[in-house]
Scaffold this motif. Structure first.
Motif, PDB file in Angstrom:
ATOM      1  N   MET A 196     -67.535  -2.225 -20.885  1.00  0.00           N
ATOM      2  CA  MET A 196     -67.251  -1.222 -19.868  1.00  0.00           C
ATOM      3  C   MET A 196     -66.296  -0.135 -20.382  1.00  0.00           C
ATOM      4  N   VAL A 197     -65.968  -0.196 -21.654  1.00  0.00           N
ATOM      5  CA  VAL A 197     -65.078   0.767 -22.289  1.00  0.00           C
ATOM      6  C   VAL A 197     -65.828   1.374 -23.478  1.00  0.00           C
ATOM      7  N   PRO A 198     -65.715   2.683 -23.715  1.00  0.00           N
ATOM      8  CA  PRO A 198     -66.508   3.337 -24.769  1.00  0.00           C
ATOM      9  C   PRO A 198     -66.271   2.741 -26.150  1.00  0.00           C
ATOM     10  N   VAL A 199     -67.325   2.702 -26.931  1.00  0.00           N
ATOM     11  CA  VAL A 199     -67.246   2.091 -28.255  1.00  0.00           C
ATOM     12  C   VAL A 199     -66.286   2.860 -29.159  1.00  0.00           C
ATOM     13  N   GLU A 200     -66.155   4.173 -28.953  1.00  0.00           N
ATOM     14  CA  GLU A 200     -65.216   4.948 -29.770  1.00  0.00           C
ATOM     15  C   GLU A 200     -63.784   4.456 -29.606  1.00  0.00           C
ATOM     16  N   PHE A 201     -63.422   4.103 -28.388  1.00  0.00           N
ATOM     17  CA  PHE A 201     -62.073   3.569 -28.172  1.00  0.00           C
ATOM     18  C   PHE A 201     -61.853   2.323 -29.006  1.00  0.00           C
ATOM     19  N   TRP A 202     -62.853   1.464 -29.067  1.00  0.00           N
ATOM     20  CA  TRP A 202     -62.689   0.226 -29.821  1.00  0.00           C
ATOM     21  C   TRP A 202     -62.545   0.509 -31.314  1.00  0.00           C
ATOM     22  N   SER A 203     -63.284   1.473 -31.826  1.00  0.00           N
ATOM     23  CA  SER A 203     -63.108   1.887 -33.221  1.00  0.00           C
ATOM     24  C   SER A 203     -61.663   2.303 -33.462  1.00  0.00           C
ATOM     25  N   TYR A 204     -61.144   3.110 -32.553  1.00  0.00           N
ATOM     26  CA  TYR A 204     -59.760   3.588 -32.648  1.00  0.00           C
ATOM     27  C   TYR A 204     -58.779   2.422 -32.580  1.00  0.00           C
ATOM     28  N   LEU A 205     -58.926   1.582 -31.561  1.00  0.00           N
ATOM     29  CA  LEU A 205     -57.970   0.496 -31.345  1.00  0.00           C
ATOM     30  C   LEU A 205     -58.009  -0.528 -32.471  1.00  0.00           C
ATOM     31  N   ASN A 206     -59.214  -1.000 -32.783  1.00  0.00           N
ATOM     32  CA  ASN A 206     -59.331  -2.085 -33.748  1.00  0.00           C
ATOM     33  C   ASN A 206     -58.969  -1.651 -35.156  1.00  0.00           C
ATOM     34  N   SER A 207     -59.258  -0.407 -35.510  1.00  0.00           N
ATOM     35  CA  SER A 207     -58.875   0.060 -36.843  1.00  0.00           C
ATOM     36  C   SER A 207     -57.358   0.184 -36.957  1.00  0.00           C
ATOM     37  N   HIS A 208     -56.682   0.515 -35.857  1.00  0.00           N
ATOM     38  CA  HIS A 208     -55.220   0.539 -35.873  1.00  0.00           C
ATOM     39  C   HIS A 208     -54.655  -0.878 -36.005  1.00  0.00           C
ATOM     40  N   ILE A 209     -55.263  -1.848 -35.309  1.00  0.00           N
ATOM     41  CA  ILE A 209     -54.808  -3.232 -35.436  1.00  0.00           C
ATOM     42  C   ILE A 209     -54.959  -3.728 -36.862  1.00  0.00           C
TER      43      ILE A 209
END
Length: 635
Positions: free
Chosen positions: A336-349
């Motif tokens: 339910m959250v855009p895939v781009e956000f996950w790219s951003y978040l997970n790459s920072h983690i």
């Protein structure tokens, strides 16, 4: 998120808004990378095993179990209940990661005002103990879980240290799609703004608003069904059918009504990630070729780009927990959250902790590869296809043929599709609504844990056959409640008053746990679990007398270890049969004509012969009801 079937469909519908806007390219058609072979390191280390504990319930020894009971009446588990003995008992199951569910501070009907915590309103809280997916303060932990609520964060840090000392890693939930309707962090670090603090509430949408609004309308509490009252009807000064929210916000599942329905996620509000109300994106799209790029490339892509405020807030939240020693996250309703956000978040983690374990809940198979390759998830639930088909086979109205087809379809991503039979959203195996008998989970768990290189997940109490047979208040039978103060009977018998030695288990429960210990340790430790896979099911369906679609057989192997795995999901015996291993697989094992010995690995009580003639293998088997066999070729 605990969902009724209707809510799951609603969530999938809402996910389309967040993930597939009409103005964006269909990223599900992006090139699919080849299957990733297991590395030497993973082959030596074995598979990951995740143990999910519902933290508030795990250590509770109180057996009162009064529906809608208070903490004083029904008891509650604490961080301190995860003693060395408890953690050793978890580790015994081959566990590598403990998912402590319900840790972030969520809304709860209990007076903690002495600690600076505001009261929560029963009209917008599900249950008395509250849903762990209505997070109220992302910078602290639930006061219910602490012996001293003033030191709750320090007590959780001590639990992290104890878990690490037992050789296991720590996972907690992050729920980016929504927060509690009354979100307010009293623990956020200096310089960190609260969600919604700077929102322009005069408009439905602005890119850097954290919430969506319904300007000019006040929030209204849902119309309760006839059989429902908050707190079971118990009087409470805030249970008055009112909640002050103006203007009203969109509800967590995407409802845009100022008065959401009872079946909506009315206790939560949806986070705005820069998706306009028409579904279009208000941020830079991630090019499709990034499905082939490294995590470092993803991190570089986002440097210097202007991203929505909610992205930055969740980045700061996850890095806060990583810095505290948390080793990874389970992401609720990630689709339910855009895939781009996950790219951003997970790459920072991954820049901070390259080994962080990132697991997401995604229920739309056509999005799996996007969330893995573009969103940079490590693992997704294999729920809609593998789990569902296995459940139907266990219930007697499904076929193991479907499992072979699913596994084939997942060949390029099988390592990333986490397997399970229970979690907090699903029915307990032993419940009448699922299988009615925990023994039916034994061959199914064998299949789930050994068919792929993916991690396996267990839910606390599964290994002793917990049936979740009672209504707890807001939580109903067949699923262990996540909304109420409660004791978990079969699990409490394993706890044995805090000894965590299984001393109060019945004989059947003790045998069941012994099976799980043997199976999960095998899957976690043996190199073939990270090796090659080949199904021999279709060949035997076609050529072997008595072999039907309630059996499943496949091979797992490395150069050093060769396994034949056979499971009977039916509670009935089969006549003697000669299981066939086709010539292609015999050649892959490097066997020539002759006779070989296969020995059973979980209990060591069975040896059978493998005869290879004209390049084809034959194994004589007599399969008992619910047979669960791992047969290893002896050299």
């Amino acid at each position: 998120m605990q969902l009724k079937p209707s809510l799951l469909a609603l969530a999938a519908s809402a996910a389309l808004l967040a993930c597939q806007p009409a103005s964006q390219p269909d990223q599900s058609t992006a090139a699919k990378p080849e299957a990733e072979p297991a590395t030497e390191q993973t082959a030596e280390a074995g598979k990951a095993v995740v143990y999910q504990v519902f933290t508030r319930l795990f250590g509770n020894t109180n057996t009162t179990n009064k529906p809608w009971g208070t903490l004083e009446e029904n008891g509650v588990g604490k961080f301190s209940d995860f003693t060395d003995e408890a953690l050793a008992g978890i580790k015994e199951l081959g566990v590598t990661h403990v998912w402590y569910t319900g840790v972030p501070h969520h809304a709860v009907i209990r007076d903690y005002t002495a600690y600076g915590i505001s009261l929560d309103d029963p009209d917008v809280v599900k249950g008395r103990a509250g849903s762990p997916y209505a997070v109220k303060d992302y910078y602290n932990v639930s006061p219910d879980l602490a012996d001293d609520p003033a030191n709750r964060l320090q007590e959780f840090q001590a639990l992290i240290a104890r878990t690490h000392a037992h050789g296991m890693k720590v996972l907690i939930d992050i729920v980016p799609n929504h927060v509690a309707r009354n979100y307010h962090s009293i623990s956020r670090p200096d310089g960190v703004a609260d969600f919604g603090a700077s929102d322009d509430t005069s408009v439905a949408y602005a890119r850097d608003n954290n919430f969506y609004y319904i300007p000019g309308e006040a929030f209204q509490v849902p119309a309760w069904p006839e059989d429902y009252r908050p707190l079971g009807g118990e009087p409470h000064p805030l249970a008055d059918g009112q909640f002050d929210e103006y203007p009203a916000k969109w509800t967590g599942n995407g409802s845009r009504s100022a008065q959401p329905d009872f079946d909506d996620w009315y206790e939560t509000v949806k986070i705005n990630f820069g998706v306009r109300p028409d579904g279009s994106y208000d941020f830079d799209s991630l090019p499709a070729e990034y499905a082939q790029k490294s995590i470092e490339d993803h991190y570089t892509f986002w440097q210097g780009r202007d991203v929505p405020d909610s992205w930055q807030k969740f980045r700061d939240i996850v890095l806060y927990w990583i810095d505290m020693g948390v080793d990874g996250f389970r992401y609720d309703m990630a689709e339910m959250v855009p895939v781009e956000f996950w790219s951003y978040l997970n790459s920072h983690i991954k820049q901070v902790n390259p080994d962080a374990f990132l697991l997401a809940e995604v229920y739309q198979p056509h999005l799996y590869r996007d969330y893995l390759h573009l969103g940079r998830m490590d693992y997704l639930y294999d729920k809609v296809e593998f789990y569902d088909n296995l459940k139907w086979a266990m219930q007697g109205h499904g076929s193991t043929d479907a499992l072979v087809e699913v596994q084939d379809s997942m060949a390029d991503i099988e390592h990333h599709m986490l397997h399970f039979l229970e979690n907090h959203d699903e029915q307990r195996i032993a419940s009448p609504e699922f299988a009615g008998d925990a023994r039916l989970g034994m061959p199914a768990m064998l299949i789930s844990a050994t068919i792929s290189t993916s991690p396996t997940m267990l839910y606390f109490g599964q290994e002793v056959g917990e049936a979740a047979s009672d209504d707890a208040g807001f939580g109903k039978a067949s699923r262990t409640t996540i909304f109420d103060y409660w004791g978990v009977p079969a699990h409490q018998r394993w706890m044995n008053g805090g000894k965590f030695d299984g001393g109060a288990l019945t004989d059947e429960e003790r045998k069941l746990r012994d099976f799980y210990v043997r199976l999960m340790r095998f899957s976690a430790e043996q190199p073939a679990m990270n090796g090659h896979y080949a199904e021999i099911h279709r060949a035997n369906r076609a050529a072997t007398e008595h072999y039907d679609d309630k059996l499943l057989s496949f091979l797992r192997w490395t150069d050093e270890q060769k396994l034949l795995i056979v499971a009977n999901v039916r509670d009935a015996a089969y006549p003697p049969m000669n299981l066939q291993i086709p010539a292609e697989q015999i050649a892959a094992w490097g066997l020539t004509d002759g006779s070989y010995t296969l020995t059973e690995q979980l209990y060591g009580e069975l040896s059978v012969s493998l005869t290879v003639q004209n390049g084809v293998g034959s194994v004589p088997l007599t399969l008992a009801p619910l047979a669960s066999l791992i047969l290893q070729l002896e050299h």
